[in-house]
Scaffold this motif. Structure first.
Motif, PDB file in Angstrom:
ATOM      1  N   THR A  81       2.184  -8.072   5.236  1.00 44.63           N
ATOM      2  CA  THR A  81       3.523  -8.260   5.780  1.00 44.63           C
ATOM      3  C   THR A  81       3.733  -7.375   7.003  1.00 44.63           C
ATOM      4  O   THR A  81       3.076  -6.337   7.173  1.00 44.63           O
ATOM      5  CB  THR A  81       4.604  -7.925   4.745  1.00 44.63           C
ATOM      6  N   ASP A  82       4.671  -7.758   7.853  1.00 45.46           N
ATOM      7  CA  ASP A  82       4.984  -6.962   9.047  1.00 45.46           C
ATOM      8  C   ASP A  82       5.471  -5.568   8.659  1.00 45.46           C
ATOM      9  O   ASP A  82       5.230  -4.589   9.373  1.00 45.46           O
ATOM     10  CB  ASP A  82       6.052  -7.661   9.892  1.00 45.46           C
ATOM     11  N   GLU A  83       6.168  -5.469   7.529  1.00 39.91           N
ATOM     12  CA  GLU A  83       6.714  -4.192   7.092  1.00 39.91           C
ATOM     13  C   GLU A  83       5.601  -3.171   6.860  1.00 39.91           C
ATOM     14  O   GLU A  83       5.769  -1.983   7.125  1.00 39.91           O
ATOM     15  CB  GLU A  83       7.535  -4.385   5.811  1.00 39.91           C
ATOM     16  N   ILE A  84       4.467  -3.645   6.373  1.00 42.64           N
ATOM     17  CA  ILE A  84       3.307  -2.769   6.177  1.00 42.64           C
ATOM     18  C   ILE A  84       2.513  -2.641   7.468  1.00 42.64           C
ATOM     19  O   ILE A  84       2.084  -1.549   7.850  1.00 42.64           O
ATOM     20  CB  ILE A  84       2.409  -3.312   5.048  1.00 42.64           C
ATOM     21  N   LYS A  85       2.359  -3.742   8.160  1.00 39.57           N
ATOM     22  CA  LYS A  85       1.511  -3.784   9.363  1.00 39.57           C
ATOM     23  C   LYS A  85       1.969  -2.800  10.432  1.00 39.57           C
ATOM     24  O   LYS A  85       1.155  -2.165  11.096  1.00 39.57           O
ATOM     25  CB  LYS A  85       1.516  -5.209   9.920  1.00 39.57           C
ATOM     26  N   PHE A  86       3.280  -2.654  10.599  1.00 43.20           N
ATOM     27  CA  PHE A  86       3.792  -1.864  11.712  1.00 43.20           C
ATOM     28  C   PHE A  86       4.409  -0.526  11.305  1.00 43.20           C
ATOM     29  O   PHE A  86       5.187   0.055  12.054  1.00 43.20           O
ATOM     30  CB  PHE A  86       4.787  -2.702  12.520  1.00 43.20           C
ATOM     31  N   LYS A  87       4.077  -0.037  10.111  1.00 41.93           N
ATOM     32  CA  LYS A  87       4.479   1.303   9.709  1.00 41.93           C
ATOM     33  C   LYS A  87       3.262   2.203   9.693  1.00 41.93           C
ATOM     34  O   LYS A  87       2.272   1.917   9.018  1.00 41.93           O
ATOM     35  CB  LYS A  87       5.157   1.276   8.328  1.00 41.93           C
ATOM     36  N   ASP A  88       3.347   3.303  10.432  1.00 44.33           N
ATOM     37  CA  ASP A  88       2.174   4.138  10.655  1.00 44.33           C
ATOM     38  C   ASP A  88       1.677   4.885   9.430  1.00 44.33           C
ATOM     39  O   ASP A  88       0.520   5.326   9.406  1.00 44.33           O
ATOM     40  CB  ASP A  88       2.441   5.139  11.788  1.00 44.33           C
TER      41      ASP A  88
END
Length: 211
Positions: free
Chosen positions: A149-156
């Motif tokens: 998901t984007d929520e995981i993909k874009f959290k460092d």
């Protein structure tokens, strides 16, 4: 043109629509029928299916009569995603547990290489895998890049490591070998017209940011 009905997931739906568009360029309509995945290649060899949906290079060793369309139709990666808030650098050799989607062959094959002390927890689907990771219920997961998901993909604080890349090709039945060159031209046209990029965006194929 008859092909096997693929399973219902993002990558398979991408391949399905791409092949529909591809054969449409040749003026042909595709009919998808329910066939066991294990039977697909044998039916392609017999000419009962026009081709195999998307397979890795190497199937020619057992099915030498099949004809590969030498332009990849699907490229994806197996990714290890770790929560650095819970396991620091999350070194794969030091992790204590890892979750994955039950039945994902590429993940299961990789897990066989890990130390036996690493506890393995199979999960039923990608939604559950993402949810458990976000909620902090699991520290490490294995998933395909298109399942993240984007929520995981874009959290460092989620560390993403590429484990293995797979490239899949469309294979034709020897009965339909005359379609090889027309399909190659059609693929090139769809790429030039931006159709393939739009389909990748639609199905989240190869959309990633790794570190």
């Amino acid at each position: 043109m008859t092909l096997r009905q693929p399973p219902n997931n993002q990558a398979s739906n991408y391949v399905k629509e791409l092949l529909e568009r591809l054969y449409f360029e040749l003026g042909k309509k595709v009919e998808f029928i329910e066939v066991l995945g294990a039977r697909e290649l044998h039916m392609v060899e017999q000419g009962l299916l026009v081709g195999a949906l998307a397979r890795q290079v190497g199937i020619e060793k057992k099915h030498s009569s099949l004809i590969r369309i030498p332009i990849p139709i699907l490229t994806f990666e197996l990714i290890q995603v770790s929560n650095s808030k819970q396991c620091g650098q999350c070194n794969l050799k030091k992790i204590k547990s890892i979750s994955y989607i039950r039945g994902a062959v590429i993940a299961e094959n990789y897990l066989k290489q890990l130390p036996t002390l690493v506890k393995q927890f199979p999960i039923k689907d990608a939604y559950s895998l993402n949810h458990l990771l976000l909620k902090g219920r699991v520290d490490n997961v294995l998933m395909m890049d298109f399942e993240m998901t984007d929520e995981i993909k874009f959290k460092d604080h989620f560390i993403k490591r590429s484990i293995e890349q797979k490239v899949n090709y469309h294979y034709l039945s020897p009965k339909y070998k005359h379609l090889k060159q027309p399909l190659l031209k059609a693929l090139a046209k769809l790429k030039k017209d931006g159709v393939i990029d739009k389909l990748k965006y639609k199905y989240r194929i190869n959309m990633k940011r790794l570190r």
